[in-house]
Design a protein around this motif. Structure first.
Motif, PDB file in Angstrom:
ATOM      1  N   ASP A  47       0.819  -1.209   0.000  1.00  0.00           N
ATOM      2  CA  ASP A  47       0.000   0.000   0.000  1.00  0.00           C
ATOM      3  C   ASP A  47       0.854   1.261   0.000  1.00  0.00           C
ATOM      4  O   ASP A  47       0.421   2.306  -0.457  1.00  0.00           O
ATOM      5  N   LYS A  48       2.088   1.172   0.496  1.00  0.00           N
ATOM      6  CA  LYS A  48       3.036   2.297   0.522  1.00  0.00           C
ATOM      7  C   LYS A  48       4.445   1.743   0.384  1.00  0.00           C
ATOM      8  O   LYS A  48       4.667   0.555   0.604  1.00  0.00           O
ATOM      9  N   ASP A  49       5.405   2.618   0.064  1.00  0.00           N
ATOM     10  CA  ASP A  49       6.804   2.195   0.110  1.00  0.00           C
ATOM     11  C   ASP A  49       7.107   1.733   1.530  1.00  0.00           C
ATOM     12  O   ASP A  49       6.532   2.251   2.493  1.00  0.00           O
ATOM     13  N   ALA A  50       7.987   0.758   1.668  1.00  0.00           N
ATOM     14  CA  ALA A  50       8.267   0.172   2.982  1.00  0.00           C
ATOM     15  C   ALA A  50       9.725   0.384   3.374  1.00  0.00           C
ATOM     16  O   ALA A  50      10.612   0.393   2.529  1.00  0.00           O
ATOM     17  N   THR A  51       9.939   0.542   4.671  1.00  0.00           N
ATOM     18  CA  THR A  51      11.290   0.554   5.230  1.00  0.00           C
ATOM     19  C   THR A  51      11.474  -0.768   5.964  1.00  0.00           C
ATOM     20  O   THR A  51      10.679  -1.126   6.825  1.00  0.00           O
ATOM     21  N   VAL A  52      12.510  -1.490   5.582  1.00  0.00           N
ATOM     22  CA  VAL A  52      12.822  -2.783   6.175  1.00  0.00           C
ATOM     23  C   VAL A  52      14.038  -2.587   7.072  1.00  0.00           C
ATOM     24  O   VAL A  52      15.074  -2.099   6.617  1.00  0.00           O
ATOM     25  N   THR A  53      13.899  -2.942   8.360  1.00  0.00           N
ATOM     26  CA  THR A  53      14.968  -2.732   9.335  1.00  0.00           C
ATOM     27  C   THR A  53      15.429  -4.075   9.881  1.00  0.00           C
ATOM     28  O   THR A  53      14.609  -4.894  10.303  1.00  0.00           O
ATOM     29  N   LEU A  54      16.749  -4.285   9.882  1.00  0.00           N
ATOM     30  CA  LEU A  54      17.349  -5.516  10.393  1.00  0.00           C
ATOM     31  C   LEU A  54      17.987  -5.235  11.743  1.00  0.00           C
ATOM     32  O   LEU A  54      18.810  -4.327  11.873  1.00  0.00           O
ATOM     33  N   SER A  55      17.574  -6.017  12.755  1.00  0.00           N
ATOM     34  CA  SER A  55      18.110  -5.880  14.111  1.00  0.00           C
ATOM     35  C   SER A  55      18.832  -7.152  14.507  1.00  0.00           C
ATOM     36  O   SER A  55      18.543  -8.238  13.995  1.00  0.00           O
ATOM     37  N   THR A  56      19.747  -7.035  15.469  1.00  0.00           N
ATOM     38  CA  THR A  56      20.530  -8.178  15.926  1.00  0.00           C
ATOM     39  C   THR A  56      20.674  -8.145  17.440  1.00  0.00           C
ATOM     40  O   THR A  56      20.585  -7.086  18.058  1.00  0.00           O
ATOM     41  N   ASP A  57      20.879  -9.324  18.035  1.00  0.00           N
ATOM     42  CA  ASP A  57      21.033  -9.436  19.482  1.00  0.00           C
ATOM     43  C   ASP A  57      21.778 -10.735  19.794  1.00  0.00           C
ATOM     44  O   ASP A  57      21.813 -11.645  18.974  1.00  0.00           O
ATOM     45  N   ASP A  58      22.344 -10.809  20.995  1.00  0.00           N
ATOM     46  CA  ASP A  58      23.004 -12.033  21.457  1.00  0.00           C
ATOM     47  C   ASP A  58      21.994 -13.052  21.975  1.00  0.00           C
ATOM     48  O   ASP A  58      22.334 -14.209  22.181  1.00  0.00           O
ATOM     49  N   ASP A  59      20.758 -12.614  22.210  1.00  0.00           N
ATOM     50  CA  ASP A  59      19.730 -13.446  22.823  1.00  0.00           C
ATOM     51  C   ASP A  59      18.553 -13.617  21.866  1.00  0.00           C
ATOM     52  O   ASP A  59      18.107 -12.656  21.234  1.00  0.00           O
ATOM     53  N   ALA A  60      18.019 -14.839  21.771  1.00  0.00           N
ATOM     54  CA  ALA A  60      16.899 -15.122  20.864  1.00  0.00           C
ATOM     55  C   ALA A  60      15.644 -14.336  21.218  1.00  0.00           C
ATOM     56  O   ALA A  60      14.801 -14.093  20.357  1.00  0.00           O
ATOM     57  N   ALA A  61      15.508 -13.917  22.464  1.00  0.00           N
ATOM     58  CA  ALA A  61      14.343 -13.127  22.875  1.00  0.00           C
ATOM     59  C   ALA A  61      14.410 -11.699  22.340  1.00  0.00           C
ATOM     60  O   ALA A  61      13.427 -10.959  22.423  1.00  0.00           O
ATOM     61  N   MET A  62      15.540 -11.306  21.794  1.00  0.00           N
ATOM     62  CA  MET A  62      15.743  -9.964  21.228  1.00  0.00           C
ATOM     63  C   MET A  62      15.399  -8.882  22.246  1.00  0.00           C
ATOM     64  O   MET A  62      14.758  -7.883  21.932  1.00  0.00           O
ATOM     65  N   GLY A  63      15.866  -9.071  23.505  1.00  0.00           N
ATOM     66  CA  GLY A  63      15.580  -8.130  24.583  1.00  0.00           C
ATOM     67  C   GLY A  63      16.319  -6.806  24.476  1.00  0.00           C
ATOM     68  O   GLY A  63      15.839  -5.780  24.940  1.00  0.00           O
ATOM     69  N   SER A  64      17.509  -6.818  23.870  1.00  0.00           N
ATOM     70  CA  SER A  64      18.303  -5.592  23.706  1.00  0.00           C
ATOM     71  C   SER A  64      18.828  -5.512  22.276  1.00  0.00           C
ATOM     72  O   SER A  64      20.032  -5.524  22.042  1.00  0.00           O
ATOM     73  N   PRO A  65      17.921  -5.424  21.304  1.00  0.00           N
ATOM     74  CA  PRO A  65      18.377  -5.445  19.915  1.00  0.00           C
ATOM     75  C   PRO A  65      19.126  -4.186  19.507  1.00  0.00           C
ATOM     76  O   PRO A  65      18.876  -3.109  20.032  1.00  0.00           O
ATOM     77  N   LYS A  66      20.040  -4.369  18.570  1.00  0.00           N
ATOM     78  CA  LYS A  66      20.756  -3.257  17.957  1.00  0.00           C
ATOM     79  C   LYS A  66      20.421  -3.278  16.469  1.00  0.00           C
ATOM     80  O   LYS A  66      20.363  -4.334  15.853  1.00  0.00           O
ATOM     81  N   THR A  67      20.180  -2.106  15.910  1.00  0.00           N
ATOM     82  CA  THR A  67      19.853  -2.003  14.492  1.00  0.00           C
ATOM     83  C   THR A  67      21.125  -2.114  13.663  1.00  0.00           C
ATOM     84  O   THR A  67      22.079  -1.375  13.882  1.00  0.00           O
ATOM     85  N   LEU A  68      21.128  -3.053  12.721  1.00  0.00           N
ATOM     86  CA  LEU A  68      22.258  -3.190  11.795  1.00  0.00           C
ATOM     87  C   LEU A  68      22.109  -2.252  10.607  1.00  0.00           C
ATOM     88  O   LEU A  68      23.086  -1.774  10.065  1.00  0.00           O
ATOM     89  N   GLY A  69      20.879  -2.013  10.201  1.00  0.00           N
ATOM     90  CA  GLY A  69      20.651  -1.139   9.064  1.00  0.00           C
ATOM     91  C   GLY A  69      19.233  -1.253   8.561  1.00  0.00           C
ATOM     92  O   GLY A  69      18.449  -2.077   9.035  1.00  0.00           O
ATOM     93  N   SER A  70      18.904  -0.405   7.613  1.00  0.00           N
ATOM     94  CA  SER A  70      17.576  -0.443   7.014  1.00  0.00           C
ATOM     95  C   SER A  70      17.681  -0.065   5.545  1.00  0.00           C
ATOM     96  O   SER A  70      18.682   0.523   5.117  1.00  0.00           O
ATOM     97  N   LEU A  71      16.650  -0.425   4.810  1.00  0.00           N
ATOM     98  CA  LEU A  71      16.594  -0.044   3.405  1.00  0.00           C
ATOM     99  C   LEU A  71      15.142   0.193   3.034  1.00  0.00           C
ATOM    100  O   LEU A  71      14.226  -0.292   3.702  1.00  0.00           O
TER     101      LEU A  71
END
Length: 116
Positions: A47-71
């Motif tokens: 319906d609109k252009d999309a921003t896709v953001t990739l996050s990473t973490d040491d834990d599978a629960a993604m409790g403290s994710p850090k953004t690697l980048g977006s496009l």
């Protein structure tokens, strides 16, 4: 492009059912000598252009994710976008989509991209 199920965030996912992916475990546990690409394809118009953001973490629960980048990917059916994953990748990865609420996307980590 060759897709691997273990490295696929969204496979022809209808965004009206959710805009976040499952968590993908990086079997190497971090950065690679030859980084992978994040490849996104619009399978059915958004319906609109999309921003896709990739996050990473040491834990599978993604409790403290850090953004690697977006496009940004165009809303048009057949649109493709890709980016080489920057250094900083940890063991777990998750993808989120903002801007678009409907349409169908495929997003995965791949060894190389062919955008033709």
């Amino acid at each position: 492009m060759i897709y691997d199920a273990e490295n696929t965030f969204m496979w022809k996912k209808d965004l009206s059912t959710g805009t976040t992916s499952d968590v993908v475990a990086n079997s190497g546990g971090g950065d690679a000598y030859d980084p992978l690409f994040l490849a996104v394809t619009v399978n059915s118009a958004l319906d609109k252009d999309a921003t896709v953001t990739l996050s990473t973490d040491d834990d599978a629960a993604m409790g403290s994710p850090k953004t690697l980048g977006s496009l940004t990917v165009s809303k048009d059916e057949g649109s493709k976008a890709s980016v080489k994953i920057p250094h900083g990748m940890k063991k777990y990865l998750k993808l989120s989509v903002t801007g678009a609420a409907t349409g169908v996307l495929t997003a995965a980590l791949v060894v190389d991209v062919d955008l033709t």
